[in-house]
Design a protein around this motif. Sequence first.
Motif, PDB file in Angstrom:
ATOM      1  N   ALA A   1       0.862  -1.182   0.000  1.00 46.36           N
ATOM      2  CA  ALA A   1       0.000   0.000   0.000  1.00 46.36           C
ATOM      3  C   ALA A   1       0.898   1.232   0.000  1.00 46.36           C
ATOM      4  CB  ALA A   1      -0.918  -0.001   1.215  1.00 46.36           C
ATOM      5  N   PHE A   2       0.343   2.354  -0.400  1.00 44.13           N
ATOM      6  CA  PHE A   2       1.155   3.568  -0.515  1.00 44.13           C
ATOM      7  C   PHE A   2       0.320   4.784  -0.147  1.00 44.13           C
ATOM      8  CE2 PHE A   2       2.672   7.218  -3.059  1.00 44.13           C
ATOM      9  CZ  PHE A   2       3.975   7.301  -2.579  1.00 44.13           C
ATOM     10  N   LEU A   3       0.954   5.711   0.548  1.00 45.15           N
ATOM     11  CA  LEU A   3       0.299   6.963   0.915  1.00 45.15           C
ATOM     12  C   LEU A   3       1.332   8.078   0.884  1.00 45.15           C
ATOM     13  CD1 LEU A   3      -2.213   8.491   2.061  1.00 45.15           C
ATOM     14  CD2 LEU A   3      -1.316   7.956   4.345  1.00 45.15           C
ATOM     15  N   GLN A   4       1.005   9.175   0.230  1.00 45.25           N
ATOM     16  CA  GLN A   4       1.897  10.334   0.224  1.00 45.25           C
ATOM     17  C   GLN A   4       1.241  11.473   0.982  1.00 45.25           C
ATOM     18  OE1 GLN A   4       4.138  11.124  -3.282  1.00 45.25           O
ATOM     19  NE2 GLN A   4       4.167  13.341  -2.972  1.00 45.25           N
ATOM     20  N   THR A   5       1.987  12.041   1.912  1.00 44.98           N
ATOM     21  CA  THR A   5       1.529  13.197   2.664  1.00 44.98           C
ATOM     22  C   THR A   5       2.364  14.406   2.239  1.00 44.98           C
ATOM     23  OG1 THR A   5       3.079  12.947   4.517  1.00 44.98           O
ATOM     24  CG2 THR A   5       1.053  11.635   4.587  1.00 44.98           C
ATOM     25  N   GLU A   6       2.167  15.506   2.907  1.00 49.24           N
ATOM     26  CA  GLU A   6       2.942  16.701   2.587  1.00 49.24           C
ATOM     27  C   GLU A   6       4.425  16.495   2.859  1.00 49.24           C
ATOM     28  OE1 GLU A   6       3.203  21.413   3.953  1.00 49.24           O
ATOM     29  OE2 GLU A   6       1.424  20.218   4.419  1.00 49.24           O
TER      30      GLU A   6
ATOM     31  N   ASP B   1      11.283  10.580   3.919  1.00 47.01           N
ATOM     32  CA  ASP B   1      11.186  12.038   3.911  1.00 47.01           C
ATOM     33  C   ASP B   1      11.261  12.541   2.467  1.00 47.01           C
ATOM     34  OD1 ASP B   1      11.426  14.765   4.487  1.00 47.01           O
ATOM     35  OD2 ASP B   1      13.598  14.603   4.705  1.00 47.01           O
ATOM     36  N   ILE B   2      10.316  13.364   2.046  1.00 47.92           N
ATOM     37  CA  ILE B   2      10.284  13.837   0.665  1.00 47.92           C
ATOM     38  C   ILE B   2      11.405  14.826   0.337  1.00 47.92           C
ATOM     39  CG2 ILE B   2       8.926  15.173  -1.005  1.00 47.92           C
ATOM     40  CD1 ILE B   2       6.431  13.804   0.081  1.00 47.92           C
TER      41      ILE B   2
ATOM     42  N   ARG C   1      16.192  11.475  10.488  1.00 47.20           N
ATOM     43  CA  ARG C   1      16.582  12.023   9.193  1.00 47.20           C
ATOM     44  C   ARG C   1      16.335  10.978   8.112  1.00 47.20           C
ATOM     45  NH1 ARG C   1      20.341  14.667  12.570  1.00 47.20           N
ATOM     46  NH2 ARG C   1      20.528  16.910  12.103  1.00 47.20           N
ATOM     47  N   ARG C   2      15.771  11.399   7.033  1.00 48.21           N
ATOM     48  CA  ARG C   2      15.561  10.632   5.799  1.00 48.21           C
ATOM     49  C   ARG C   2      14.464   9.579   5.900  1.00 48.21           C
ATOM     50  NH1 ARG C   2      21.276  10.340   6.214  1.00 48.21           N
ATOM     51  NH2 ARG C   2      22.308  11.950   4.967  1.00 48.21           N
ATOM     52  N   SER C   3      14.592   8.605   6.811  1.00 47.19           N
ATOM     53  CA  SER C   3      13.630   7.506   6.779  1.00 47.19           C
ATOM     54  C   SER C   3      13.552   6.776   8.104  1.00 47.19           C
ATOM     55  CB  SER C   3      13.998   6.509   5.666  1.00 47.19           C
ATOM     56  OG  SER C   3      15.239   5.897   5.951  1.00 47.19           O
ATOM     57  N   LEU C   4      12.432   6.077   8.269  1.00 44.04           N
ATOM     58  CA  LEU C   4      12.198   5.199   9.414  1.00 44.04           C
ATOM     59  C   LEU C   4      11.440   3.968   8.931  1.00 44.04           C
ATOM     60  CD1 LEU C   4      10.834   7.569  12.234  1.00 44.04           C
ATOM     61  CD2 LEU C   4      13.066   6.429  12.227  1.00 44.04           C
ATOM     62  N   VAL C   5      11.555   2.884   9.690  1.00 49.31           N
ATOM     63  CA  VAL C   5      10.719   1.702   9.498  1.00 49.31           C
ATOM     64  C   VAL C   5       9.844   1.558  10.735  1.00 49.31           C
ATOM     65  CG1 VAL C   5      10.671  -0.806   9.230  1.00 49.31           C
ATOM     66  CG2 VAL C   5      12.394   0.550   8.016  1.00 49.31           C
TER      67      VAL C   5
ATOM     68  N   PHE D   1       5.920  13.125   3.703  1.00 45.21           N
ATOM     69  CA  PHE D   1       6.461  11.780   3.543  1.00 45.21           C
ATOM     70  C   PHE D   1       5.851  11.051   2.351  1.00 45.21           C
ATOM     71  CE2 PHE D   1       6.106  12.110   8.372  1.00 45.21           C
ATOM     72  CZ  PHE D   1       7.388  12.609   8.522  1.00 45.21           C
ATOM     73  N   ARG D   2       6.616  10.078   1.846  1.00 46.31           N
ATOM     74  CA  ARG D   2       6.064   8.983   1.058  1.00 46.31           C
ATOM     75  C   ARG D   2       6.112   7.756   1.955  1.00 46.31           C
ATOM     76  NH1 ARG D   2       8.741  11.849  -3.093  1.00 46.31           N
ATOM     77  NH2 ARG D   2      10.722  10.836  -2.591  1.00 46.31           N
ATOM     78  N   ILE D   3       4.966   7.133   2.167  1.00 40.24           N
ATOM     79  CA  ILE D   3       4.881   5.991   3.077  1.00 40.24           C
ATOM     80  C   ILE D   3       4.565   4.745   2.262  1.00 40.24           C
ATOM     81  CG2 ILE D   3       3.813   5.028   5.137  1.00 40.24           C
ATOM     82  CD1 ILE D   3       2.988   7.845   5.940  1.00 40.24           C
ATOM     83  N   TYR D   4       5.512   3.813   2.264  1.00 42.84           N
ATOM     84  CA  TYR D   4       5.361   2.532   1.578  1.00 42.84           C
ATOM     85  C   TYR D   4       5.009   1.490   2.639  1.00 42.84           C
ATOM     86  CZ  TYR D   4       8.004   4.955  -2.100  1.00 42.84           C
ATOM     87  OH  TYR D   4       8.432   5.847  -3.054  1.00 42.84           O
TER      88      TYR D   4
END
Length: 481
Positions: free
Chosen positions: A384-389, A408-409, A471-475, A391-394
């Motif tokens: 599934a995928f969701l983009q917010t202001e 982080d976009i 910074r950048r990304s999280l899981v 983030f891009r969330i995979y």
Amino acid sequence: MIFPRAIRRLESLKTPFLACLLIAAFADGAVAGDKGSQSFVRVSATDPRYFEMSDGRAYVPIGLNMIAPPGQQAWPVMKDWMEKLSAQGGNFIRVWLGNPYFDVEHSRCGEYDTAKAQRIDELLATAATLGIKVKMCMEHFRHLGEGRQAWAAKPLHLVQNGGTATNIADFFNGEKSRAQFKKKLAWYQNRFGNHSQVFGWELWNEINAVSGGDYMAWTEAMLPELHRLFPSNLCMQSLGSFDTDRVRANYRRLALMKGNDVAQVHRYLDLGASLEVCKGPVDVLAADAVREMLAAKPGKPVLLAESGAVEPRHSGPFKLYAKDTNGVILHDVLFAPFFAGAAGPGHIWHWDAYVAKNNLWWHFGRFAEAIRDMVPASEHFEPAFLQTESFRIYGLKGKRMVVLWIRDIPSDWRAELEQGRPAELISGKGIELANWWDKAQPVKARIYDPWQNKWSDAAADDGMVKLPPFRRSLVVRLLPQ
């Protein structure tokens, strides 16, 4: 782990569904190093979009292209690369058997060099001690001497040089050349057949790059022979970079082709590409490549089998690699494909000019840690995928857990490498549970920061999961309490 004898007993049960449940219950999480194992890699019986070992354990191929040593006397260098990969939980590499270091057929068509075969023996023996499975790409040449790329020529196959083909088209279409290639497959089988360290046999590197012949019909003819000779190994084929609409039809044809066990895709960051997606953020282009394959509904594992960044139209390694000492491009190549629904992380190409040169091996360890104890096939993940202001969330929604990779976009390769802007610290952010958690049980959240190699717990209050500064990304793992 579940023992092989127990696996065989379970597989013999007259109720396959029960057997699968029992195997899944005992199976280990995603395999990292598997030193000394005699198990083969196969498509999962539980969920054919993923891999497993022949003893029932999960297998996620964590690694990269590592085509050959950087010279005829440079085996210690490649061995060192393999050791560094293994130390970080890596369990996969891809090599080219047609590279001069390994090429057994280098002097005359149909004559095979046993000294070069011993180099392949050494490769597989080293891989066994390190828990690494090896994808064996059998050929890569593109012409028989008439082309401009010297590294892509194989003139020994011409009739005037003792070969079977009058030109490259005749190599793929002619019966004599097809029969000779099958003899070569048989030689490989006699020399290396039923080897558990082999991830799989790949007929060709980017076969649509050859200068003539019906290579797709040739592939359809060779895959059954490959399966006949190597019944315990995966068999596959590859096409060139998915950077133009013109390749979509062949990609879908190959993804659905009988006997092609893995739907592979190649794609790079390439500012000279036809497709605009190839010029943007690496996570976007990588995830999009995986979705292209999934859209074909291949019913088999999908892998981003080659990726990275190149100068326009593949004219060389990306010049900004020199600035990417943090491995921003590698991180996105690893994480985006898996969280978009692939059977593993993406496999970077520039193992020498980028990964080794910038000492980025630790990224493989961070991916391995992010998926530790996960059994993707048992979860039956749906992407599934969701983009917010921001983030891009995979996301991967499973039977028991939901796993998110939050990117982080603003901090993409252009910002960090081209413009020289360091990744910003993000704080005070959260994710809405309603977008991801639809299970009846209360939820708890575990968060992994791959840049700090740090796990933490997060509160889930008022329908939100609060994210720690990063910074950048999280899981993020969402689990029932």
